[in-house]
Design a protein around this motif. Sequence first.
Motif, PDB file in Angstrom:
ATOM      1  N   VAL A 187      46.691   9.776  34.426  1.00  0.00           N
ATOM      2  CA  VAL A 187      45.614   8.776  34.348  1.00  0.00           C
ATOM      3  C   VAL A 187      44.450   9.189  35.249  1.00  0.00           C
ATOM      4  N   THR A 188      43.282   8.688  34.919  1.00  0.00           N
ATOM      5  CA  THR A 188      42.101   8.961  35.732  1.00  0.00           C
ATOM      6  C   THR A 188      42.106   7.995  36.910  1.00  0.00           C
ATOM      7  N   ALA A 189      42.082   8.549  38.124  1.00  0.00           N
ATOM      8  CA  ALA A 189      42.055   7.688  39.315  1.00  0.00           C
ATOM      9  C   ALA A 189      40.633   7.535  39.827  1.00  0.00           C
ATOM     10  N   GLY A 204      47.372  17.753  45.100  1.00  0.00           N
ATOM     11  CA  GLY A 204      48.125  17.128  46.198  1.00  0.00           C
ATOM     12  C   GLY A 204      49.587  17.094  45.792  1.00  0.00           C
ATOM     13  N   LYS A 205      50.261  15.970  46.014  1.00  0.00           N
ATOM     14  CA  LYS A 205      51.664  15.855  45.585  1.00  0.00           C
ATOM     15  C   LYS A 205      51.719  15.352  44.136  1.00  0.00           C
ATOM     16  N   THR A 206      50.928  14.308  43.876  1.00  0.00           N
ATOM     17  CA  THR A 206      50.944  13.725  42.526  1.00  0.00           C
ATOM     18  C   THR A 206      49.530  13.654  41.943  1.00  0.00           C
ATOM     19  N   SER A 207      48.541  14.063  42.728  1.00  0.00           N
ATOM     20  CA  SER A 207      47.159  13.993  42.236  1.00  0.00           C
ATOM     21  C   SER A 207      46.578  15.385  42.045  1.00  0.00           C
ATOM     22  N   MET A 208      45.602  15.463  41.162  1.00  0.00           N
ATOM     23  CA  MET A 208      44.947  16.743  40.851  1.00  0.00           C
ATOM     24  C   MET A 208      43.451  16.518  40.796  1.00  0.00           C
ATOM     25  N   MET A 234      42.715  13.061  38.915  1.00  0.00           N
ATOM     26  CA  MET A 234      43.701  12.510  37.991  1.00  0.00           C
ATOM     27  C   MET A 234      45.032  12.355  38.726  1.00  0.00           C
ATOM     28  N   VAL A 235      45.790  11.359  38.337  1.00  0.00           N
ATOM     29  CA  VAL A 235      47.077  11.125  38.993  1.00  0.00           C
ATOM     30  C   VAL A 235      48.192  11.154  37.948  1.00  0.00           C
ATOM     31  N   ALA A 236      49.284  11.860  38.307  1.00  0.00           N
ATOM     32  CA  ALA A 236      50.431  11.944  37.394  1.00  0.00           C
ATOM     33  C   ALA A 236      51.387  10.801  37.686  1.00  0.00           C
ATOM     34  N   ARG A 261      42.694   1.902  23.132  1.00  0.00           N
ATOM     35  CA  ARG A 261      43.781   2.196  24.075  1.00  0.00           C
ATOM     36  C   ARG A 261      44.068   3.693  24.146  1.00  0.00           C
ATOM     37  N   ASN A 262      44.681   4.092  25.252  1.00  0.00           N
ATOM     38  CA  ASN A 262      45.123   5.481  25.377  1.00  0.00           C
ATOM     39  C   ASN A 262      46.615   5.535  25.025  1.00  0.00           C
ATOM     40  N   ILE A 263      47.194   6.728  25.175  1.00  0.00           N
ATOM     41  CA  ILE A 263      48.590   6.857  24.735  1.00  0.00           C
ATOM     42  C   ILE A 263      49.551   6.036  25.579  1.00  0.00           C
ATOM     43  N   PHE A 322      41.404   3.064  27.453  1.00  0.00           N
ATOM     44  CA  PHE A 322      40.949   4.431  27.743  1.00  0.00           C
ATOM     45  C   PHE A 322      39.840   4.404  28.803  1.00  0.00           C
ATOM     46  N   GLY A 323      40.032   5.209  29.872  1.00  0.00           N
ATOM     47  CA  GLY A 323      39.075   5.208  30.982  1.00  0.00           C
ATOM     48  C   GLY A 323      37.659   5.583  30.540  1.00  0.00           C
ATOM     49  N   GLY A 324      37.570   6.528  29.606  1.00  0.00           N
ATOM     50  CA  GLY A 324      36.249   6.973  29.126  1.00  0.00           C
ATOM     51  C   GLY A 324      35.489   5.838  28.459  1.00  0.00           C
ATOM     52  N   MET A 346      36.020   4.355  40.976  1.00  0.00           N
ATOM     53  CA  MET A 346      37.442   4.271  41.284  1.00  0.00           C
ATOM     54  C   MET A 346      38.127   3.401  40.236  1.00  0.00           C
ATOM     55  N   PHE A 347      39.169   3.937  39.619  1.00  0.00           N
ATOM     56  CA  PHE A 347      39.941   3.138  38.659  1.00  0.00           C
ATOM     57  C   PHE A 347      41.034   2.439  39.444  1.00  0.00           C
ATOM     58  N   GLN A 348      40.732   1.228  39.883  1.00  0.00           N
ATOM     59  CA  GLN A 348      41.647   0.570  40.826  1.00  0.00           C
ATOM     60  C   GLN A 348      42.916   0.071  40.168  1.00  0.00           C
ATOM     61  N   ARG A 349      42.795  -0.383  38.939  1.00  0.00           N
ATOM     62  CA  ARG A 349      44.003  -0.820  38.217  1.00  0.00           C
ATOM     63  C   ARG A 349      43.768  -0.663  36.720  1.00  0.00           C
TER      64      ARG A 349
HETATM   65  C1  LIG Z   1      45.907  10.854  27.644  1.00  0.00           C
HETATM   66  C2  LIG Z   1      45.003   9.664  27.742  1.00  0.00           C
HETATM   67  C3  LIG Z   1      44.658   9.245  29.128  1.00  0.00           C
HETATM   68  C4  LIG Z   1      43.195   9.234  29.333  1.00  0.00           C
HETATM   69  C5  LIG Z   1      42.837   8.809  30.706  1.00  0.00           C
HETATM   70  C6  LIG Z   1      42.836   7.361  30.783  1.00  0.00           C
HETATM   71  O1  LIG Z   1      42.405   6.673  29.938  1.00  0.00           O
HETATM   72  S1  LIG Z   1      43.467   6.667  32.190  1.00  0.00           S
HETATM   73  C7  LIG Z   1      42.905   5.001  32.126  1.00  0.00           C
HETATM   74  C8  LIG Z   1      41.967   4.701  33.277  1.00  0.00           C
HETATM   75  N1  LIG Z   1      42.660   4.812  34.538  1.00  0.00           N
HETATM   76  C9  LIG Z   1      43.562   3.917  34.921  1.00  0.00           C
HETATM   77  O2  LIG Z   1      43.912   2.952  34.209  1.00  0.00           O
HETATM   78  C10 LIG Z   1      44.173   4.070  36.296  1.00  0.00           C
HETATM   79  C11 LIG Z   1      44.193   2.765  37.026  1.00  0.00           C
HETATM   80  N2  LIG Z   1      44.650   2.939  38.396  1.00  0.00           N
HETATM   81  C12 LIG Z   1      45.943   3.022  38.691  1.00  0.00           C
HETATM   82  O3  LIG Z   1      46.813   2.887  37.843  1.00  0.00           O
HETATM   83  C13 LIG Z   1      46.274   3.273  40.130  1.00  0.00           C
HETATM   84  O4  LIG Z   1      45.197   2.858  40.957  1.00  0.00           O
HETATM   85  C14 LIG Z   1      46.582   4.776  40.417  1.00  0.00           C
HETATM   86  C15 LIG Z   1      47.795   5.198  39.643  1.00  0.00           C
HETATM   87  C16 LIG Z   1      45.407   5.697  40.061  1.00  0.00           C
HETATM   88  C17 LIG Z   1      46.841   4.936  41.930  1.00  0.00           C
HETATM   89  O5  LIG Z   1      47.803   4.001  42.281  1.00  0.00           O
HETATM   90  P1  LIG Z   1      48.394   3.980  43.753  1.00  0.00           P
HETATM   91  O6  LIG Z   1      47.275   4.127  44.742  1.00  0.00           O
HETATM   92  O7  LIG Z   1      49.315   2.827  43.863  1.00  0.00           O
HETATM   93  O8  LIG Z   1      49.242   5.281  43.732  1.00  0.00           O
HETATM   94  P2  LIG Z   1      49.822   6.087  44.932  1.00  0.00           P
HETATM   95  O9  LIG Z   1      49.580   5.417  46.228  1.00  0.00           O
HETATM   96  O10 LIG Z   1      51.214   6.438  44.532  1.00  0.00           O
HETATM   97  O11 LIG Z   1      48.933   7.421  44.938  1.00  0.00           O
HETATM   98  C18 LIG Z   1      49.165   8.409  43.977  1.00  0.00           C
HETATM   99  C19 LIG Z   1      48.241   9.582  44.241  1.00  0.00           C
HETATM  100  O12 LIG Z   1      46.924   9.206  43.869  1.00  0.00           O
HETATM  101  C20 LIG Z   1      46.026   9.484  44.913  1.00  0.00           C
HETATM  102  N3  LIG Z   1      44.962   8.493  44.761  1.00  0.00           N
HETATM  103  C21 LIG Z   1      45.097   7.204  44.519  1.00  0.00           C
HETATM  104  N4  LIG Z   1      43.903   6.617  44.399  1.00  0.00           N
HETATM  105  C22 LIG Z   1      42.982   7.594  44.580  1.00  0.00           C
HETATM  106  C23 LIG Z   1      41.566   7.639  44.595  1.00  0.00           C
HETATM  107  N5  LIG Z   1      40.846   6.569  44.408  1.00  0.00           N
HETATM  108  N6  LIG Z   1      40.972   8.819  44.812  1.00  0.00           N
HETATM  109  C24 LIG Z   1      41.681   9.924  45.001  1.00  0.00           C
HETATM  110  N7  LIG Z   1      43.027   9.954  45.001  1.00  0.00           N
HETATM  111  C25 LIG Z   1      43.667   8.809  44.794  1.00  0.00           C
HETATM  112  C26 LIG Z   1      46.862   9.359  46.163  1.00  0.00           C
HETATM  113  O13 LIG Z   1      46.301  10.094  47.228  1.00  0.00           O
HETATM  114  C27 LIG Z   1      48.143  10.020  45.706  1.00  0.00           C
HETATM  115  O14 LIG Z   1      47.973  11.439  45.675  1.00  0.00           O
HETATM  116  P3  LIG Z   1      49.022  12.480  46.318  1.00  0.00           P
HETATM  117  O15 LIG Z   1      50.384  12.066  45.827  1.00  0.00           O
HETATM  118  O16 LIG Z   1      48.614  13.795  45.746  1.00  0.00           O
HETATM  119  O17 LIG Z   1      48.883  12.394  47.778  1.00  0.00           O
END
Ligand SMILES: CCCCCC(=O)SCCNC(=O)CCNC(=O)[C@H](O)C(C)(C)COP(=O)(O)OP(=O)(O)OC[C@H]1O[C@@H](n2cnc3c(N)ncnc32)[C@H](O)[C@@H]1OP(=O)(O)O
Length: 434
Positions: free
Chosen positions: A150-152, A180-184, A208-210, A309-311, A316-318, A349-352
Amino acid sequence: MVASLSRLVLFVVSANQHYTCFTSERGCKLTVSPSKIVAVGRPWLEFCCHTPLLVFFLTRDHVQAMQERKALHTLLAKQQEDLPPRRMKDSYLEVILPLGSQPEIREKYLNVHNSVRFGRILEDLDSLGVLICYTHTKQEMQPKSPLSIVTALVDKINLCKRIIYPDCDIKFTGSVSWVGKTSMEVKMHMLQLHDGDYSPVLDATFVMVARDPENKGPAFVNPLVPESPEEEEIFNQGELNKLKRIDFSTASLLKMAPTAEERNIIHDIFLNTLDTRTVSFRSRKLPPNSVWMEDTKLKGLQICHPQERNIFNRIFGGFLMRKAFELGWAIACSYGGSRPFIVSVDDIMFQRPVEVGSLLLLSGQVCYTEKNYIQVRVHTEVYDADTRDHHTTNIFHFTFISENEVPRVVPKTYGESMLYLDGKRHFAAVMKEI
Ligand SMILES: CCCCCC(=O)SCCNC(=O)CCNC(=O)[C@H](O)C(C)(C)COP(=O)(O)OP(=O)(O)OC[C@H]1O[C@@H](n2cnc3c(N)ncnc32)[C@H](O)[C@@H]1OP(=O)(O)O
């Protein structure tokens, strides 16, 4: 393989040795070997690229698809060290959006000024960012990726061209630049073809976060190994970017008082708006060539239909970025009185996640101005009609440049003054970069 990125939906029509895919828009037909498919789901992802890697999705029920994803949990790594390291070039992708050579796809990208809709480019960057991350994390032995990516954060998008032409091919390139550990962190570039050469249009950095297959918890991603001094520098910059983000968020005006210099700025604005004819703190007067911040507001409502919606069955973030950008553009347009051009997008920031069916409320305003520049902030929240709860999902910061010098925006309340300072900080950060 044909290269095109135009949100062409791929449909699988035969599933023997090779898959033949048709796009929902005319003209494009592709053949892909099953070994190159990294995920199968609903028709969503819409591009073919230079690398022989495709993510594409069959038409079927989303809920069922999500149920099936549960089984992928067993494929997740227990620790990051179990995953093979990757090089930057392993995730490098080049994708062509053939606006010049395939005129039939132009309509979707066209705005009324006969240039390309930037909101569409935001959607494509988001899709490409995710694809790059899937390329980085792809395991040859796994038929489907267990990761939900997902896009963070959209850290920044800086444009060096004002106009994107609707009749010239566009090339996107990009790769994972830090892990990082779970982010790219993903760096992407967009170029446009003129007289046989591609010239730069914008540079973008996304994070992006896995997540696990059900998008419920974090999941480890492959480490990244820089291979040259240049790559070391890019990687170290990614590390610095992470620290900068932490500093920026620690100093947030929602957590800390403004600096002494900022307090002076706000007090000067306040004094400048006092009506000198009355001895009162409450009698305020708008200085010449200025606009009260509250009068710059525009709002919108979006019903989040399944189409967007995304998958992972979330919006979808875009799409969210496109909607927020278009509101921001309308605000800048009505404020400046002439056509605004986007200069920079930062710190989205995609907070939720936004659930399908949500009522998405968008509200934006000009929060800072300087000469021809207009800094716009768009806030989005979901509204639950049953509980009447509001939850912020995103905050977007857009910097526009107008053709003419614009009036000064003036905050009236303390809250607006904080928005002004936040806008000023974002504007200063953008100016440092461009
Ligand atoms: C295929 C289709 C998909 C297309 C894309 C989309 O549409 S996606 C749709 C749009 N996006 C979303 O809906 C995402 C909404 N947001 C969320 O779900 C959440 O906020 C989140 C998963 C991104 C982060 O949740 P949490 O903060 O609880 O997660 P957690 O604490 O475990 O952190 C996970 C990793 O993310 C990093 N991280 C979290 N927020 C960050 C931010 N604002 N900027 C940079 N990095 C961030 C952390 O450092 C950590 O990296 P490390 O572990 O490396 O230290």
